[in-house]
Design an enzyme around this catalytic site. Structure first.
Site, PDB file in Angstrom:
ATOM      1  N   CYS A  72      44.380  48.091  34.946  1.00  0.00           N
ATOM      2  CA  CYS A  72      44.049  49.421  34.424  1.00  0.00           C
ATOM      3  C   CYS A  72      44.684  50.542  35.231  1.00  0.00           C
ATOM      4  O   CYS A  72      44.583  51.708  34.855  1.00  0.00           O
ATOM      5  CB  CYS A  72      42.537  49.611  34.396  1.00  0.00           C
ATOM      6  SG  CYS A  72      41.807  49.473  36.037  1.00  0.00           S
ATOM      7  N   CYS A 122      36.593  53.168  36.802  1.00  0.00           N
ATOM      8  CA  CYS A 122      35.549  53.313  35.786  1.00  0.00           C
ATOM      9  C   CYS A 122      34.147  53.077  36.357  1.00  0.00           C
ATOM     10  O   CYS A 122      33.977  52.747  37.539  1.00  0.00           O
ATOM     11  CB  CYS A 122      35.799  52.323  34.660  1.00  0.00           C
ATOM     12  SG  CYS A 122      35.430  50.635  35.132  1.00  0.00           S
ATOM     13  N   CYS A 173      37.282  44.894  36.894  1.00  0.00           N
ATOM     14  CA  CYS A 173      36.974  46.080  37.690  1.00  0.00           C
ATOM     15  C   CYS A 173      36.262  45.704  38.989  1.00  0.00           C
ATOM     16  O   CYS A 173      36.419  46.383  40.005  1.00  0.00           O
ATOM     17  CB  CYS A 173      36.082  47.028  36.905  1.00  0.00           C
ATOM     18  SG  CYS A 173      36.657  47.368  35.248  1.00  0.00           S
TER      19      CYS A 173
HETATM   20  S1  FES Z   1      38.868  50.060  34.003  1.00  0.00           S
HETATM   21 FE1  FES Z   1      39.908  50.459  35.848  1.00  0.00          FE
HETATM   22  S2  FES Z   1      38.467  49.926  37.355  1.00  0.00           S
HETATM   23 FE2  FES Z   1      37.439  49.551  35.511  1.00  0.00          FE
END
Ligand code: FES
Lengths: 121, 121
Positions: free
Chosen positions: B33, B58, B102
């Site tokens: 991400c 996130c 994550c």
């Molecule tokens: S989507 Fe990037 S750390 Fe969770």
């Protein structure tokens, strides 16, 4: 790596929350990171009089949603439908390339909320 | 979709910030991400006396980091090195499958901070 505007909207996001009697609700998911964004709009005389969002997404998703809600608040539905994530990113003075996919959530959620509004009316 | 513990650590994350005179700093990135996590540790007599983190990631990344810092604070370096993201997720009563990537950030950042500490000493 992040612009001052991104950091400001991340630290102090505008229009976070829900609208209990919303006229349109859009919920979209990001297939890349699994994050979800929910957008609520209140419409009066074809104008977006209120908008709120909720997300579990990253700082870039929070900042772009915050800026996007600011950009459509008080605007007509037609203007809101034209908002692109490119315009939101420009208003934020840019995003790092790896985070561009996060900005898509806000644009999609607004369009989904407007589609929901049309469907109801 | 998220457990109460995840929501609690997302809304009220523990140990957010920086340690100016840290003994070890770990910075890791999530290739999936693009999010970044930075972890600071303060070590005394082989014990982690303080730990802080910063992330633009996130909600799941924030919650796992918050829980992970709680789990290693006051522990020995050896115990901290053994912390897995699986243990952190269990302490949080689980995470949705799409958000497991994550949780890896926190474990990696702790190990990177400890590696930095060893390198300095
Ligand atoms: S989507 Fe990037 S750390 Fe969770």
């Amino acid at each position: 790596a992040y612009s001052e505007k991104v950091m400001d909207h991340f630290a102090n996001p505008r229009n976070v929350g829900e609208i209990p009697d919303a006229d349109g609700i859009g919920e979209v998911g990001n297939s890349k990171c699994g994050d979800i964004m929910k957008m609520y709009i209140k419409v009066k005389d074809n104008t977006i009089v209120d908008v709120k969002f909720k997300t579990f997404g990253c700082g870039a998703a929070i900042a772009t949603s915050s800026m996007a809600t600011e950009l459509i608040k008080g605007k007509s539905i037609d203007e809101a439908l034209k908002l692109t994530n490119k315009a939101v990113m420009e208003a934020l003075d840019g995003l790092p390339p790896v985070k561009v996919h996060c900005s898509v959530l806000a644009e999609q959620a607004i369009k989904a909320a407007l589609a929901d509004y049309y469907k109801r009316n």
